[in-house]
Structures are given as C-alpha cells and as structure tokens.
Design an enzyme around this catalytic site. Structure first.
Site, PDB file in Angstrom:
ATOM      1  CB  CYS A  92      -2.251  11.371   0.886  1.00 53.07           C
ATOM      2  SG  CYS A  92      -3.956  11.878   0.659  1.00 53.07           S
ATOM      3  CB  CYS A  95      -3.487  10.762  -2.438  1.00 52.91           C
ATOM      4  SG  CYS A  95      -3.546  12.422  -1.746  1.00 52.91           S
TER       5      CYS A  95
END
Length: 164
Positions: A92, A95
C-alpha cells in the site's frame, strides 16, 4: 555499517541508529563504509543529497511496534494509556507514506504507544475491527476504540486522534 541507499519514506536501522531520508545517505564511520574511514572523525557523518531532510533517532527512542494476532492483546488491549494502531499492508503506497510520520510521532508524543498491524499477515484482526480500507488508524484506550481515521493523514491529524 555500509553504504546506504534509502528510498523516499523508508527507514534503515544501522548499528543503533534509524536513518530517515528522502534520497541517498552515506555513512563513513567505519572501515566497512569507506576506505577513507581512518581519516574520518569518530562520530558518524551522514551526507544527504542537498535539499533532502534527515532525522536520526536512537533505537531507545524508537517506539513503533509491530503486532500480530498473537501479540495484539498484550500490546494494544492490555496497554496503559492511548495506543495508536495502524492497520497497513506492505504493498500500500499511502501506508508506506504514513510510516515515517508514525515513527516521528512515536518520538514526539510521550506516553503514547504506536503499533502497526499488517492486514495481510493478520486477516482475523482486520476482520474483527472492520478494516476494509487501508491505511486505517484506530486509537485504543482501555481496550476500546476511542478514535479512528482512514486514508493518508498528516502528523497533526494523527496527533489529534491520539489526543482525542
């Protein structure tokens, strides 16, 4: 120590130091780093590419912990004080951008605990807490969720969640 290439937003642990950088950093503190190490001072020297920010944090200060299904209860639910939990995945992009902010927050906010949970490795935890989008940040206090946020957030927004 060795020559370090640090990609934007990632951290590397090197003999007791965590180095954050936006580009290339070179440590010339030991013979392994450079053949010219004998000419260097005893303190490590980190040379960034101009215009990039570097923050050095000793391991004692670093307080971001990683939890899984086996350790979540101990690290989060039984903890004293607020615990900010980042549900994330390695693949991600947002993230990965959030990770250095969490490291900084762990140093700057005394008494707060920062825990990361990889949803790919702990799918039951993700299901238990209704994680359907990442990054997903939840603040636990006394074992209960007291605040939450979804998506990429600023350090100020993360701090506000912790102080909620």
């Amino acid at each position: 120590m060795q020559l370090l290439t640090i990609r934007r937003g990632l951290a590397v642990v090197v003999t007791g130091l965590v180095v954050f950088a936006g580009g290339l950093a070179i440590c010339m503190a030991t013979p392994l780093c450079s053949r010219r190490a004998a000419k260097q001072a005893e303190t490590p020297r980190i040379t960034p590419i101009p215009g990039n920010k570097i923050m050095i944090v000793t391991q004692e200060q670093r307080r971001v912990q990683h939890a899984d299904e086996a350790t979540f209860t101990n690290l989060v639910l039984n903890a004293e004080g607020p615990v900010l939990v980042d549900f994330y995945a390695d693949w991600c992009g947002p993230c990965r951008r959030l990770a250095p902010l969490l490291e900084e927050l762990a140093v700057e906010v005394p008494g707060a605990t920062i825990v990361k949970v990889n949803v790919d490795h702990s799918p039951r935890l993700a299901s238990t807490y209704g994680i359907d989008s990442i990054p997903n940040v939840k603040v636990f206090n006394g074992g209960e969720v007291t605040a939450e946020g979804v998506g990429l957030m600023s350090k100020g927004q993360l701090r506000a969640l912790l102080e909620h």
